[in-house]
Design a protein around this motif. Sequence first.
Motif, mmCIF file in Angstrom:
data_model
loop_
_atom_site.group_PDB
_atom_site.id
_atom_site.type_symbol
_atom_site.label_atom_id
_atom_site.label_comp_id
_atom_site.label_asym_id
_atom_site.label_seq_id
_atom_site.Cartn_x
_atom_site.Cartn_y
_atom_site.Cartn_z
ATOM 1 N N UNK A 584 0.840 -1.195 0.000
ATOM 2 C CA UNK A 584 0.000 0.000 0.000
ATOM 3 C C UNK A 584 0.876 1.247 0.000
ATOM 4 N N UNK A 585 0.272 2.376 -0.240
ATOM 5 C CA UNK A 585 1.000 3.643 -0.118
ATOM 6 C C UNK A 585 1.307 3.899 1.357
ATOM 7 N N UNK A 586 2.428 4.540 1.658
ATOM 8 C CA UNK A 586 2.745 4.828 3.066
ATOM 9 C C UNK A 586 1.671 5.697 3.704
ATOM 10 N N UNK A 587 1.357 5.405 4.954
ATOM 11 C CA UNK A 587 0.357 6.187 5.680
ATOM 12 C C UNK A 587 0.823 6.397 7.104
ATOM 13 N N UNK A 588 0.677 7.621 7.566
ATOM 14 C CA UNK A 588 1.002 7.942 8.958
ATOM 15 C C UNK A 588 -0.190 7.606 9.843
ATOM 16 N N UNK A 589 0.086 7.129 11.031
ATOM 17 C CA UNK A 589 -0.975 6.726 11.960
ATOM 18 C C UNK A 589 -1.520 7.985 12.623
#
Length: 1414
Positions: A584-589
């Motif tokens: 997936x594309x990087x995602x910040x929590x």
Amino acid sequence: MLYIVLSASIHGVEGEQHSSSERVIFLLPSASASQAASGWSATSLRCLNFLGKSSSKSVSQAQAQATEAMAEQAYTVPVFRQRTAEETEEYQRVSKNVGKGLAVIQEELHRMRIATKAQVESLEIQKEVKGMMRKRVDLLEEIPKLPDFLVALRPHTVWEKTPVKLFCTVEGNPRPIVKWYKDGVPVDPLSTPGKYKIENKYGVHSLIVSRCVVSDTAEYSAVATNQHGTATSKAKIIVKRPAGAGESCHLGLVPHLTEIHASKLDVSLLDRFPVSFGVEGNSIRLVCTMVVVPDLPNIPPIAQWYRDDKLLKPSKLVEMSVGGGAASLTLPHLAKDDEGLYTLRIFTKDGTAEHSAYLFVSDAAPSAPGAPGAPMSVKAYDINSDYVLVAWKPPNTVNEAPITGYFVDRCEAGTDTWVQCNDAPVKICKYPVHGLRVGHSYYFRVRAVNSSGISRPSRKSDKVTALDAAESERLQVIKIEGKYDIVIKDDDLEGVPSAPGHVVATRNTKSSVFVQWEAPKHLKHLMGYYIDGRVVGAKEWFACNHKPFKHTRFVVHGLIPGETYVFRVQAVNLFGLSEESQESSPIAVEPALATPSSPFGITMLSSDGSSITVAWKSPKHCGGSKVNAYYIDKRDADTLVWKEVNLNAVTERMCTVENLKEGTFYEFRVTAGNMAGVGLPSAASVPMKCEAWTMEEPGPAYDLSFSEVRSHSLVILWRAPIYTGASAVTGYFVDMAKKGSSEFVTVNQEAVSHRYLQVTGLEEGESYVFRVRAVNAHGVGKPSQLSEPVCAKAIPGTKEIVAGVDEETGDVFLSLEACEICETSKFVWSKNYKLISDCPRVAVTTKGRTSRLTFTNPDKDDLGKYSVIVTDTDGVSASHTLTEDALNTMLELSYAIRHPIVPLKHGLNYEVLEKGHVRFWLQAVKLSPSVSYRFIVNDKEVTSGEGQKISHDVATGIIQMTVDHFTRANEGTYTVQIHDGKAKTQSSLVLVGDVFKAALKEAEFQRKEHIRKQGPHFSEYLYFTVTEDCTVMLVCKVANVKKESTLHWYKDDEEIVPDTPPNVMSGSCALPLPLFSRKDHGVYKAVLSDDRGKDTSVFDISGKVFDDIINAIAQIAGASASELVLQCTPEGIRLQCYMNYYTEEMKTIWKHKENKIASSEKMRIGGTAEMAWMQICDPSDKEKGHYSMEISDGVKTHTRTFDLSGQAYTDAYEEYLRLKAAAFAEKNRGRVVGGLPDVVTIMEEKSLSLTCTVWGEPTPEVTWFKNEQEVASTEHTRVMFDGGKFASLVINKVTPEDSGKYSINVRNKYGGEFVEITVSVYRHGEKIPEPKLGQAKAAATTPVLPKSPAPPSKTPTPTPSKTQTPAPSMKSPTPASTPISKSPTPTPKSPTPPRSVKSPTPPRFMKSPTPPRK
């Protein structure tokens, strides 16, 4: 301006976990403040019409407005909040329709206010009565009183299945203890839970019996007891059974009894179990607390637990309980089969109350490194009499090697023995187990295999019994050549499923992410999916779930707030795992973007009669973006209509509301807004009266907040009151109380002037509330509003501020790494809790989760306490006090980084080598290959050449220079200068004066040593050792010797020739010094020589060396010393100790009763080579007691003891007296001192005179005998005794008849002795006969002079016996008297006592108790 927020959710299929939700938000403008409170605008009604009729035009307009509002970067007041004429008309129309509803609501509010007021008044009355009762009780407490029942028990007759309550009131001082009995047996509520309930409230004691049965008919008694006595009250309960229920009805009519079913209870869930994480093999408990009304102990609410929508039932692996205000589910032995979504469903009178949360179960530690996790969901299908088909689900493999197969094990029920069913691993997740016995029950389990090893076994399957079944029901197994095998259908031949499609991750909460993906194109009997995650920048993946998940969406929990992740998905079927999907594309929590929650804690800060200043607290949830707007509404407390206070947004959490009526009560509410829009309004504040504050004390402080919350401390901060009173605020008091308690404790005894305070001494996990009171010159003001409860517990992962120095730049900094962060979070730094704004002394930089405060030019002005708060988190904060010592240390390190030097392990030093070479060296911590250096001696650079050699070693960091011939010209200063990259250093050594002389002396010595060792030499010079027999050996070791080499010993330059010549070829030579003592003082020398030269070793035995030798002897002698033994002598009592060797030089101390004994006439101390002794002369009772001898070897003291008391002393003293008397008698007995010969030969006609000296005290008696006949004094033979000293026997003109054996007996009362003389008389002319003792001899012509007396013999005196007189010898013409000395010829035995015989009563000597010498 207000927003009216409408939302509609479009959910997934009902019942699916983690269903997706798309929310449409409508931001609708209100026409005016009154319209916002009273009705909907036309636009609002159009939106509602859209929801009912699905008007496409309204949908497009509302969506466009919502999109425009959410696209704004910073919230501004929209233009459409201004109402138009059309909207005003619409408002008036709608208000008519809702007017009636508002009137009803107003009436209900009025009724509730009256009821609340009545309840408050009732509570006040109860409080007052309670206080009066307490005062009365205090007065009566001092009077002792027996227990007494004020209200006694009364009997009851009740129907079966109804409860009954017995109660009584008892008094007494001290307060009595009441115990309940049924027919004399104590009532125990724990023995039958829910049956009995015992209560004690306000002095009323009660016993409640629930759901009575006939067996409850009994006599019940309450027994009250205190220290003054006992009182008893009894009552009988009769339980009747209605007619037709098994017994006749005694009371006639049966009343209608209403039963309460569990589903009729009102249940509200409180604390709910969160998303949980467990590990295989451990246990976990999910608990949900609740409030049940009415709370009946015998009727708990109905609770059901579900896992993935499947109802759970109690078993060994699932334990359930409900009651006591909580419902719990315990999983005592976790396995990955237990992973899933758990739901608690409670049945209430209004339906059901539910709560769901996911439980993750991770793999336990593998049996071998790299081994896979255990399989799961083991089940049995196609159960027959001779085989069973076992199927399971494969485990997830993230970083492990791929699974190559599985082993299936079986265990017969009732045993603990597991048997492996397949010899080779099976590659698919099904296996037919055959060889079963009909009617027997079995369990099955599975183990996975990869290249690293075998996994832990799965959880065992349910019990399966092998029973025959119809052949047609065998759906998946066929029999081939007597064995069973799996039927593989055509659609199964393709193997594992294809990889899942596009994976999308979106924001969910601050610790979770919502992941969705597309299902594989080829499902192939899909079992589910495994989701893996990875931190961006890391290499290893981690498993997000450990049990195949069936749906194409999943919420990944347990992530680090603010961290960035990527995800991938794998599909699972019975053949294994598919290929991984694309990442997936990087995602910040971060939390999903939403409107903020409601503000709260509205408090009144001041009032001047026409305005009120209020403040409030920030929303607990900001909605994922910064809260940048607040809107305040007000209303008269007697109305329901809210009015807007501000049209323009307020950014601060404080507002002054103007144009109010004095004396009127107002209520306020606040709404917060962010990028997503405006949230819901807060609850209405308490009514606030608008009246001018005139008190002299200050108003309340406000905006209480907390920082640095830890297990036992926290920091509370607040803002100064708006209303200061009649004078300026001078300080503050902080009060604290536990949550739920009204007992406040003042934290600070003296008011603090600053607006913060660190509170310590908190209990970990306890919740507290705080309030602040301001102080001025006129007193203490109003307390602030209570703070929100704060729990004394640090946030998991909390880190503290770190003070350090940048290794590259040398900057001094303070740094904090936040344990959680979100997109809108900011690091707010303060010094002494005052915000640091744009200050030239510091610079703040933030990178990711870390913020750094860097000091530009640190000095003493920067000392203080620094704190940092991370906004939009759950209270991430920390502080650090910068002290002067810490700052100085960091400044030194900063200087070292900015002015780098080559660090040295050792500075410049020197050492003298063999041959007299001198090495100058230093050692750096680290050197690079490009290092350069130079040696400078007396300001002149020297290089390698003749006489010196310069070198270095990069590996060890050593730089050195060796000087071959060190002379006086080498005195001076030595310096080494080093350059290594940017770093440099130098080290100097001053070698002048005494230091240089010492170095030169050592160099010359080493040169001489080198020359000395070219010939025979001592490898070890003389030293001493002591052998076990205490012989001192002077030892030396020689080297470089040959057969011709010789070694000579000398003492004080006089050569010593030992009994055994030294053997130099053995390499060691020794000179023994036996019986070492002070006589061995002197200078000893060993000289080793041959044709190549000689070497000398000198050893001076004197002073300390002598003492060391004595101590070494004492060490061996002391260890060998025997215990003290007793020896009696005529002089006294002697204690003696035998040892290997004793000399007076040894440090020996004798003690009597712990007192040191000095040698004296009374106590004599001495010894021999074999023993040490101490003699008590003329002992008395004073000398009784404990004696000890101590031998000290300089390190250890050897002690020997003897107890001379009691019977030991008595026996010794008696023996001493006996020996003393015997010695006295021996000393004073009569004896011949001297003068008599042994043999006399005399010629006849001569005169013979036998004269001797005698002694004795008292004077002895003297008797002469001839041939044992007493001799009487006659003219021929005269006997004389002159002066008691001289005794003589004179024979005139001897004749042969005078030959014979003469004897003298000297005796007094102590004894005496005999002395014998043989007299031989011969005639003239005869040959002189050879004298013989004991018989007559020939007479000699010339008398012989008597010899000197011999020492007396100690043999006992024999009893005399008669003998024949010897024959007379021939006469000689030449008479002579010649005494003859003893002849060597043996003399025949004679009955006459021999010469010098002691008294016939010889003294007895005491046998010594001394043991033989060791």
